[in-house]
Enzyme design. Structure first.
Site, PDB file in Angstrom:
ATOM      1  N   GLU A 137      -1.413   0.691-140.715  1.00  0.00           N
ATOM      2  CA  GLU A 137       0.061   0.666-140.203  1.00  0.00           C
ATOM      3  C   GLU A 137       0.766  -0.449-141.324  1.00  0.00           C
ATOM      4  OE1 GLU A 137       2.587  -1.569-136.780  1.00  0.00           O
ATOM      5  OE2 GLU A 137       0.339  -1.220-136.648  1.00  0.00           O
TER       6      GLU A 137
ATOM      7  N   ASP B  46      -2.200  -2.494-135.694  1.00  0.00           N
ATOM      8  CA  ASP B  46      -2.142  -3.809-135.136  1.00  0.00           C
ATOM      9  C   ASP B  46      -2.431  -3.870-133.621  1.00  0.00           C
ATOM     10  OD1 ASP B  46      -1.339  -4.858-137.509  1.00  0.00           O
ATOM     11  OD2 ASP B  46       1.014  -4.683-136.747  1.00  0.00           O
TER      12      ASP B  46
ATOM     13  N   ASP C 231       3.359  -1.469-130.317  1.00  0.00           N
ATOM     14  CA  ASP C 231       3.626  -0.642-131.457  1.00  0.00           C
ATOM     15  C   ASP C 231       2.412  -0.013-132.239  1.00  0.00           C
ATOM     16  OD1 ASP C 231       6.469  -0.935-131.389  1.00  0.00           O
ATOM     17  OD2 ASP C 231       6.525  -2.438-132.609  1.00  0.00           O
TER      18      ASP C 231
ATOM     19  N   ASP D  14      -1.085  -4.621-130.953  1.00  0.00           N
ATOM     20  CA  ASP D  14      -0.108  -4.926-129.988  1.00  0.00           C
ATOM     21  C   ASP D  14       0.380  -3.341-129.592  1.00  0.00           C
ATOM     22  OD1 ASP D  14       1.133  -3.370-132.230  1.00  0.00           O
ATOM     23  OD2 ASP D  14       2.313  -5.338-132.708  1.00  0.00           O
TER      24      ASP D  14
END
Length: 637
Positions: free
Chosen positions: A429, A502, A506, A504
């Protein structure tokens, strides 16, 4: 005859393994593997015997129990395995069934099973051979008959141990930890297959109960609607349906039975599940060919009768199947499969029989519902136009080298080794994480492909839009194996495709967008174990000059509990926050990293989940979130 020199290859080097001994020596030949999949295959084999009793009309309830001691019991209320003395073997038929390879009631004859999912007469013998112990109980003739086996060897003759007024069979077995990598049954894995069997055998009740301490639960499945209920379940996440109830019919011709359920929705996906004698024929076969041929004909005929299609216009099979959800299930004598894995049905007579049934019943439905027929044909015409656009897009991308060219995308940092079985590619990402990953990788076998932002949600668009997306085009080119009809696994450039995002919200969204693309356009990559998710750490804990990486909130709590001094935590919001050394040590070093393989445990459930979470119906997503909110333990907002 000349004397044989010591060390030469002679008769004494040839091993002869009889019966169950061969199964224990070569378990992979009988249950495919000795991992969790092979373990659960044991349960399926015993259940299949009970299903055969149901197919013969003698069994109405099957009960599967995961016992507290780790064993599994499967019982039914069928006729019970015969217990009288076998005329050829001279021992109880019950013992023959559990110990004599290639003995069974599935090879024809008046007393055996005409319709059966078993072909080789090995099923319960394999279960017996690969179990530490197995107990078989039969209820018939007013008595309870019992025999116990240790690793396939009978411990005593079949004996009457009690009286009863019921009939049936109960098999309890303990998987052998000398054979299997794990002997712990997965409740949800069994639940999926048992629910599927209940759909395929309407009116049959199949129950599953977990009696293991702390895991107690129970489910029971019975569908009077059979595969009609199956299609309704598959389509429950769809907001717009062309007709409210599936078209369903069942036809028989002697011992051959054909069941079909069909319903159209607003999606662009074709979903057809096929079964032969309850076996999931994932590669289709002659029954699916008959279904497809008939659908193409009846929808073209309906279009011409309604003057929606001109005489020279013709819809293709792909056009008429866009948005379809269908289940075709056939039961037949002497089912012929392409291989022992039973992935594809080969009986040629089934093609014509299914074709005839679908042509008659689907044709009648369209004649009796002209408004629905008109809308369906118009949808198919729209699909045809979109498919022409997609074909043009595919031809354009092929000419530009997207699908076949060896010219790799510029942002790909490729590995130096060209042996695909040794190589892996990280889908990363963003450019920041991509830069760190490129510096920290082992260039010999690790490739890095950074993505900018979130890729297209392929669940909501047709192929032409998919092929316009730059990030998707980069992945297609990098992987090298093509998509959909152009897919060729032998051209895959990397054995492992690893999503590294990541830790998280997103990152999770990007990961599911990637998996949606792979599921819809390169599904064999998931089916054959090429797709993984990297597991980066959530925290770096520093205490007394020592550092330790923690991968979950549970690990952090445990670390807190055992820490004797002050602890400083660094919460990693993104991979770009790590140094190249940290990223290598935690997430990319094969010796220390953790990868999670993405699997296809239940294709139907996976299809539903992708449709619900990534499709057009927000109400279903809201309901899913509400129902599962209590399971969230670490909400990152």
């Amino acid at each position: 005859m000349a004397e044989r020199v010591e060390g030469e290859y002679g008769a004494e080097q040839i091993q002869v393994l009889d019966g169950l001994e061969h199964i224990r020596k070569r378990p992979g030949m009988y249950i495919s593997s000795t991992d969790a999949k092979g373990l659960h295959h044991l349960v399926h084999e015993v259940v299949d015997n009970s299903i055969d009793e149901a197919l013969a009309g003698y069994c109405t309830h099957i009960e599967v129990v995961l016992n507290a001691d780790g064993s599994c019991s499967v019982s039914d209320n069928g006729r019970g395995i015969p217990t009288d003395i076998h005329p050829k073997e001279g021992i109880s038929t019950l013992e023959v069934v559990f110990t004599k390879v290639n003995a069974g009631g599935k090879f024809g004859g008046d007393s055996g099973y005409k319709v059966s999912s078993g072909l080789h007469g090995v099923g319960v013998k394999a279960v017996n051979a690969l179990s530490e112990w197995l107990e078989a109980e039969v209820y018939q003739n007013g008595h309870i008959y019992k025999q116990v086996y240790n690793r396939g060897v009978p411990q005593r003759s079949v004996a009457i141990v009690g009286d009863t007024q019921i009939t049936g069979t109960k098999v309890t077995f303990m998987p052998d930890d000398e054979i299997f990598e794990t002997t712990v049954f997965n409740y949800d894995a069994l639940k999926g297959r048992l629910r599927e069997l209940a759909y395929l055998n309407k009116g049959l009740r199949i129950s599953l109960e977990d009696k293991r301490p702390g895991q107690e639960k129970r489910d029971s499945f019975c569908y009077e609607g059979g595969i009609r209920s199956f299609v309704e379940e598959l389509n429950k996440s769809r907001e717009e349906l062309l007709f409210p109830e599936p078209v369903y019919f069942e036809e028989s011709d002697g011992d051959t039975v054909c069941e079909v359920a069909i319903q159209y929705n607003e999606s662009y996906n074709e979903v057809i599940y096929s079964y032969a004698n309850n076996v999931n024929t994932i590669d289709g076969g002659t029954h699916v060919e008959g279904l497809k041929m008939a659908l193409t004909k009846v929808i073209n005929d309906a279009g011409r009768k309604l003057n929606v299609l001109k005489e020279n216009d013709k819809l293709t099979g792909e056009d008429v199947r866009e948005g379809i959800t269908a289940v075709v299930s056939v039961k037949l004598v002497n089912a012929q499969f392409e291989s022992q894995t039973k992935d594809k049905l080969n009986n040629s007579s089934i093609r014509a029989f299914v074709n005839k049934c679908v042509t008659e019943h689907m044709g009648t439905f369209l004649e009796e519902n002209p408004a629905i027929a008109r809308e369906l044909v118009l949808r198919c015409i729209t699909a045809q136009k979109a498919r022409d656009a997609a074909r043009n897009a595919r031809d354009l991308t092929r000419r530009k080298g997207i699908l076949e060219s060896t010219t790799l995308p510029g942002k790909l940092a490729d590995c130096s080794d060209r042996r695909s079985e040794l190589c892996e590619i990280y889908i990363v990402e963003g450019d920041s994480a991509g830069g760190t990953a490129k510096q920290g990788r082992d260039r010999r076998f690790q490739a890095i492909l950074p993505l900018r932002g979130k890729i297209l949600n392929v669940e909501k668009v047709r192929l032409n839009r998919v092929l316009e997306n730059e990030e998707i085009k980069s992945m297609i080119t990098a992987f090298g194996c093509g998509i959909l009809d152009d897919f060729d696994e032998s051209k895959l450039r990397y054995d492992r495709i690893i999503s590294m995002t990541d830790a998280d919200v997103d990152g999770a969204h990007i990961r599911i967008l990637l998996f949606t693309f792979l599921f819809r356009f390169m599904r064999p990559l998931i089916e054959h174990g090429h797709v993984y998710s990297a597991l980066p750490p959530l925290y770096k804990a520093s205490s007394k000059g020592k550092e330790e990486y923690l991968y979950s909130e549970e690990e952090k709590i445990a670390y807190d509990a055992q820490a004797t001094g002050k602890v400083e935590y660094q919460r990693y919001k993104g991979l770009g926050e790590m140094s190249k050394e940290q990223l290598w040590d935690t997430t990319m070093n094969p010796a220390t990293r953790t990868l999670v393989r993405v699997t296809m445990k239940d294709a139907a459930e996976a299809d539903q989940m992708f449709s619900m979470l990534m499709g057009e119906n927000p109400e279903l997503r809201r309901k899913f979130i509400e129902e599962n909110a209590s399971l969230v333990t670490d909400l990152d907002i």
